[in-house]
Write a protein that holds these residues in place. Structure first.
Motif, short mmCIF file in Angstrom:
data_model
loop_
_atom_site.label_atom_id
_atom_site.label_comp_id
_atom_site.label_asym_id
_atom_site.label_seq_id
_atom_site.Cartn_x
_atom_site.Cartn_y
_atom_site.Cartn_z
N ALA A 168 1.06 -1.66 -0.14
CA ALA A 168 0.49 0.05 0.20
C ALA A 168 0.55 1.04 -0.04
CB ALA A 168 -0.53 -0.26 1.44
N HIS A 183 -1.63 7.51 0.22
CA HIS A 183 -2.84 8.02 0.15
C HIS A 183 -3.76 6.67 0.98
CE1 HIS A 183 -1.85 11.27 -1.37
NE2 HIS A 183 -0.48 11.18 -2.05
N ALA A 184 -3.50 5.31 0.40
CA ALA A 184 -4.17 4.39 0.72
C ALA A 184 -4.38 4.41 2.19
CB ALA A 184 -3.81 3.00 0.32
N ARG A 231 -6.44 6.70 3.63
CA ARG A 231 -7.73 6.76 3.52
C ARG A 231 -8.12 5.70 4.34
NH1 ARG A 231 -6.87 7.30 -1.81
NH2 ARG A 231 -6.28 5.03 -2.10
N ARG A 232 -7.53 4.21 4.95
CA ARG A 232 -7.66 3.25 5.92
C ARG A 232 -7.17 3.68 6.82
NH1 ARG A 232 -5.25 -2.81 4.18
NH2 ARG A 232 -5.85 -3.74 6.35
#
Length: 488
Positions: A62, A65-66, A69-70
């Motif tokens: 990942a 940015h992932a 968001r998570r």
């Protein structure tokens, strides 16, 4: 006529990083820029080890940015976990996650999972195994599965064994009088309170704190075991090799003390700020959020139902109100609003009561009880404080050894200075004898040089008297130095 050269506009790096499909086909003129974007994106993607509530692991590739968001974390908090940057030990509580940067542990804790950044580090492998065991134990304690005839071992049924032991203790007490029974019930309640399972995020946080504190304590113990023999050897024999070993030990001591001090300061800061500790109750905030959402939906349904009932009553009362309006019924209608039996009064009071209840609940939700987390942090604060005291004691021992070495060197230097004074004094008095010899060496005529009047006996008396006078002057000089305490 030759066609003009096409102008290729390079794509921005930000667009390349945000491209969800970097492998899609592109225009021929854009190949170089897309390749550069893929390289930049490849640098941002890192492997994360994800541990869920049951202890199951999964490696996820990942990007920044992932993960944002998570977990709901800002970019500056993720920068703390960047292995290319040097950040001190930090524990941050955010809305949906806890950021942990303690020694070799770089993790993000949410209400349902733990994300580890440097899971491939050999020093992190024991921590991962311990964290898996704790999460599995926490999962079994929260679900409390029924015991099977085969059994799952002591580790899987620890919670049921403790609870059964507490129930057996209560049954033994019940056989006594009423006072003993009441005391037994109270003890059982206290025992069950002690068996209260920690939230998921606190279990993971405790594992991180224990791993970091244990690592620092082991390093401090190893350094202490190496320091004492080296310091004792230096005390007995001052040499370049021993001095170099002590210098390296002191450098390691300063580095470890700084790391331990940073962890201690971070825990002390958390203990002093209840708001920071309240931010770490992720499960509590998640449950409260679900409760507020369900309460809001139920209140909106009740308001819709209550709005429909007064409308039907108003439609039925419209003809009657029109006939009463000519005879001053408006004042009676306003008075009916104050009547408790009026549906509109009930609706208004119900609406105000709902608003009061919602505001009261939100105010109570902000005032979280942080005693549970405070006790957890205090335990490891005491441990890390003990490690710091141990290092402080070792630092004092090193300083004392240095002072002792300096005293020994000063003493030797004083002895050398005294020897220099004595040699200088001896040189001075010998110079007086040399002066006498130089006087007799002059080309002069005296009776001592006349062989008919003087012989060997006179010469010996002259040499002996000069030597005796020189020795006498040396003794007088040394005695005066000792009298003035210039020499020992």
């Amino acid at each position: 006529m030759r066609a003009p050269n096409p102008i290729h506009h390079p794509s921005k790096s930000g667009a390349a990083e945000d491209d969800p499909d970097p492998t899609r086909p592109t225009m021929p003129g854009m190949g170089m820029s897309v390749a550069a974007g893929m390289r930049k994106k490849g640098l941002g993607v890192r492997p994360w080890l994800v541990l869920d509530a049951s202890g199951q692991t999964q490696v996820v590739e990942a990007g920044k940015h992932a993960i944002m968001r998570r977990t709901g974390l800002p970019a500056r908090d993720l920068r703390i976990l960047d292995p290319l940057l040097s950040y001190p030990s930090t524990v941050l509580g955010r809305e949906r996650a806890i950021v942990i940067n303690l020694e070799h542990i770089k993790a993000i804790i949410t209400a349902q999972e733990v994300l580890l950044l440097n899971s491939r580090d050999p020093s992190v492998t024991p921590f991962i195994d311990e964290l898996q065991r704790r999460l599995l134990r926490h999962h079994q304690a929260t679900t409390k599965p029924a015991k099977t005839q085969e059994g799952n071992g002591e580790e899987s049924n620890w919670y049921d064994m403790e609870e059964a032991e507490a129930d057996a203790q209560l049954r033994r007490v019940v056989g006594g009088n009423d006072e003993d029974e009441a005391t037994g019930k109270q003890g059982l309640e206290e025992n069950r309170d002690a068996l209260k399972v920690l939230p998921f995020e606190f279990v993971a946080l405790e594992a991180c704190l224990e791993a970091a504190c244990s690592c620092l304590e082991n390093e401090a113990r190893t350094l202490e075991q190496e320091a004492h023999p080296a310091l004792d050897k230096l005390t007995s024999k001052i040499s370049t090799l021993n001095l170099e070993r002590v210098r390296q030990i002191k450098s390691r001591l300063v580095a470890i003390t700084g790391r331990v001090q940073k962890v201690r300061d971070e825990l002390e800061h958390l203990l002093d700020d209840d708001e920071d500790m309240a931010e770490m109750y992720l499960t509590e905030k998640l449950v409260q959020q679900h409760f507020e959402n369900s309460t809001t939906s139920s209140l909106s349904e009740r308001e819709d139902m209550d709005n429909e009932a007064p409308r039907r009553d108003m439609d039925d009362r419209i003809p009657t109100e029109i006939s009463l309006e000519a005879s001053g019924g408006s004042s009676n209608f306003e008075g009916d609003l104050q009547n408790p039996d009026n549906p509109q009064h009930q609706f208004l009071s119900r609406d105000s009561h709902g608003n009061t209840t919602s505001s009261t609940h939100s105010a109570m939700g902000k005032d979280l009880d942080v005693e549970e987390l405070e006790m957890l942090l205090e335990a490891y604060f005491v441990q890390i404080d003990g490690t710091l005291n141990k290092l402080s004691t070792l630092r004092e021992y090193v300083d004392d050894t240095e002072d002792y070495i300096n005293i020994m060197l000063d003493d030797k230097q004083n002895h050398l200075l005294q020897m220099g004074v004595m040699l200088t004094t001896a040189t001075l008095v010998v110079s007086a004898f040399v002066v006498i010899a130089g006087i007799f060496g002059m080309n002069i005529k005296i009776e001592l040089f006349d062989s008919e009047k003087a012989g060997m006996r006179e010469f010996m008396w002259t040499v002996g008297g000069s030597t005796g006078g020189t020795i006498f002057l040396y003794v007088i000089a040394i005695g005066w130095c000792k009298h003035k305490r210039l020499l020992e």
